[in-house]
Design a protein around this motif. Structure first.
Motif, mmCIF file in Angstrom:
data_model
loop_
_atom_site.group_PDB
_atom_site.id
_atom_site.type_symbol
_atom_site.label_atom_id
_atom_site.label_comp_id
_atom_site.label_asym_id
_atom_site.label_seq_id
_atom_site.Cartn_x
_atom_site.Cartn_y
_atom_site.Cartn_z
ATOM 1 N N SER A 222 25.502 2.952 12.683
ATOM 2 C CA SER A 222 24.578 4.080 12.873
ATOM 3 C C SER A 222 23.236 3.811 12.205
ATOM 4 O O SER A 222 22.165 4.092 12.780
ATOM 5 C CB SER A 222 25.205 5.360 12.304
ATOM 6 N N LYS A 225 21.159 1.417 14.254
ATOM 7 C CA LYS A 225 20.503 2.090 15.380
ATOM 8 C C LYS A 225 19.212 2.773 14.927
ATOM 9 O O LYS A 225 18.171 2.672 15.585
ATOM 10 C CB LYS A 225 21.450 3.125 15.997
ATOM 11 N N LYS A 226 19.275 3.448 13.794
ATOM 12 C CA LYS A 226 18.081 4.125 13.271
ATOM 13 C C LYS A 226 17.003 3.111 12.892
ATOM 14 O O LYS A 226 15.816 3.301 13.170
ATOM 15 C CB LYS A 226 18.454 4.964 12.046
ATOM 16 N N SER A 228 16.409 0.280 14.100
ATOM 17 C CA SER A 228 15.841 -0.442 15.253
ATOM 18 C C SER A 228 14.767 0.354 15.996
ATOM 19 O O SER A 228 14.089 -0.204 16.867
ATOM 20 C CB SER A 228 16.955 -0.800 16.230
ATOM 21 N N THR A 229 14.608 1.618 15.642
ATOM 22 C CA THR A 229 13.650 2.463 16.374
ATOM 23 C C THR A 229 12.223 1.931 16.231
ATOM 24 O O THR A 229 11.738 1.708 15.119
ATOM 25 C CB THR A 229 13.695 3.909 15.847
ATOM 26 N N LEU A 251 30.167 -1.371 17.546
ATOM 27 C CA LEU A 251 28.973 -1.512 18.372
ATOM 28 C C LEU A 251 29.211 -0.874 19.734
ATOM 29 O O LEU A 251 28.361 -0.128 20.261
ATOM 30 C CB LEU A 251 28.622 -2.991 18.561
ATOM 31 N N GLN A 254 29.414 2.960 19.699
ATOM 32 C CA GLN A 254 28.129 3.646 19.575
ATOM 33 C C GLN A 254 27.148 3.253 20.680
ATOM 34 O O GLN A 254 25.954 3.571 20.614
ATOM 35 C CB GLN A 254 27.538 3.392 18.192
ATOM 36 N N ILE A 256 25.913 0.365 21.719
ATOM 37 C CA ILE A 256 24.897 -0.673 21.502
ATOM 38 C C ILE A 256 25.227 -1.888 22.359
ATOM 39 O O ILE A 256 26.299 -2.486 22.234
ATOM 40 C CB ILE A 256 24.818 -1.072 20.017
ATOM 41 N N ASP A 260 19.903 -4.046 24.023
ATOM 42 C CA ASP A 260 19.263 -3.128 23.072
ATOM 43 C C ASP A 260 19.043 -3.815 21.728
ATOM 44 O O ASP A 260 17.909 -3.900 21.237
ATOM 45 C CB ASP A 260 20.130 -1.885 22.861
ATOM 46 N N ILE A 261 20.127 -4.254 21.110
ATOM 47 C CA ILE A 261 20.087 -4.911 19.802
ATOM 48 C C ILE A 261 21.030 -6.114 19.859
ATOM 49 O O ILE A 261 22.240 -5.978 19.661
ATOM 50 C CB ILE A 261 20.536 -3.960 18.672
#
Length: 414
Positions: A222, A225-226, A228-229, A251, A254, A256, A260-261
């Motif tokens: 989590s 994800k934050k 990577s914004t 991963l 969530q 991903i 994306d990443i």
């Protein structure tokens, strides 16, 4: 643990002399018995068994192959297998047992750097010989260890360069995520310095460590994800052992995806992916020096031989076994040691050490590997693979030739 770096060549001449004297009592030669004993030192239980069991099997297959072709110096190799059970002090105890009680002439083993560093003072004290088959953080060189896995310049740095390139997604922000021990911490120290040298700001680098056997990655993923914004982000994973399974599952949980990443793994290969639904991991990456999917006659022979061995020995899921980079490095190391023993005409460690310099071997990777005459590390190619739905890798980048290892990184002061 990550700060305890050993410099294996720093022994004084007086210590070296005493080690040579000890060697006459603890190291056997081929003339001492009907067989040549070979130590196999891998975790067959505990958190690292997921990765190391196949290295034990590869070593036994290679020994069988050598024995079927006449052995070494006219004698059969006799493997002595021990299980240090993912217990780092036990690696040292088992190494001492192999050298002093079992009287082996060489040890093949280890995966984690902490296991290698546990063995290092033992083989130096007893003038034993160890072949270490896994990529590692560098910052080490020992007269008693040959490193057949990659140094940082043969894996970590080229992998990050790829991620920063247009072909690799032009990443600008990086997550350095690893298991909490010397290899991930030192590798990430090197990578952080490299990234800063490339103009990446500290605030664009996230660094996090988890214990061996860790399984609850919900909060970490989590946070990734934050983080990577706003900028193209990539994860550099030095997670080791069975923790890789829950990490990749989280991963997926969530949402991903690699687009994306992307995750670039340094310790995940074909064997680790057998325990994961790889349909959901397509596009994520790994950096190694060999992949099972490379096509050449030598690799075809290697993979067929291992599959046959698995069936003959009734290994678990024998019909689905795979090969991977540390397995290839194990295979190369044992064969190079055989060549050096035959060149030296003895298993005597001091003579084999000299004979190892400059040894070459046509490896399953499709390249001719060479043992460096000075630093005990292999010249190896660099490959980056992209995970396929079948758990194999498409090679998306590889060097034209082998690269000389640089065990001492310029990004860490000596």
């Amino acid at each position: 643990m990550g700060s305890a770096l050993l410099a294996g060549c720093s022994n004084s001449s007086e210590t070296a002399s005493s080690e040579e004297e000890a060697a006459t009592e603890t190291t056997t030669t081929a003339a001492d018995g009907d067989t040549i004993k070979v130590g196999i030192l891998h975790s067959l239980s505990g958190t690292m068994a997921i990765s190391e069991t196949s290295l034990k099997d590869t070593a036994l297959m290679t020994i069988d192959e050598i024995n079927a072709n006449g052995g070494v110096l006219g004698k059969q190799l006799e493997p002595v297998v021990v299980d240090p059970a993912s217990d780092w002090p036990l690696f040292a105890e088992k190494a001492r047992q192999l050298l002093t009680q079992d009287k082996v002439d060489v040890i093949f083993g280890g995966w984690t750097s902490v296991s290698r560093k546990s063995v290092l003072p033992v083989v130096e004290e007893l003038n034993g010989l160890m072949f270490y088959p896994v990529q590692y953080e560098g910052q080490e060189q020992s007269e008693n260890i040959f490193y057949t896995g990659a140094a940082p310049n043969q894996q970590a740095i080229p992998a990050v360069e790829y991620l920063m390139s247009p072909e690799g997604g032009s990443a600008e922000r990086f997550v350095l995520l690893g298991t909490d021990y010397v290899y991930p911490r030192t590798t990430n120290q090197i990578l952080r310095a490299f990234l800063k040298d490339q103009g990446v700001a500290d605030e664009d680098i996230m660094e996090e460590y988890t214990p061996f056997g860790f399984s609850n990655y919900q909060t970490i993923v989590s946070n990734i994800k934050k983080f990577s914004t706003g900028k193209k982000t990539a994860v550099i994973s030095t997670i080791n052992g069975d923790s890789n399974v829950p990490f990749y599952r989280e991963l997926t949980n969530q949402g991903i995806e690699a687009s994306d990443i992307p995750v670039m793994a340094f310790s995940v290969g074909e064997e680790e992916l057998r325990g994961i639904d790889t349909n959901l991991l397509q596009g994520h990456l790994a950096a190694w020096n060999y992949f099972m999917s490379v096509k050449n006659p030598t690799n075809s022979d290697f993979t067929k031989a291992y599959k046959k061995y698995a069936v003959d020995q009734k290994l678990p899921n024998a019909d689905k076994v795979v090969t991977n980079d540390p397995m290839e490095a194990t295979y190369v190391g044992i064969n190079m040691w055989k060549q050096a023993v035959e060149k030296a005409g003895t298993t005597d460690v001091d003579k084999v050490r000299i004979a190892m310099g400059g040894q070459t071997f046509d490896a399953p990777s499709g390249y001719t590997l060479k043992m460096d005459e000075e630093n005990h590390h292999l010249w190896k190619p660099v490959m980056i693979g992209q995970i396929r739905s079948d758990g194999q890798f498409d090679v998306v980048y590889k060097t034209d030739d082998v690269i000389r290892a640089e065990p001492w990184s310029s990004y860490i002061p000596k």
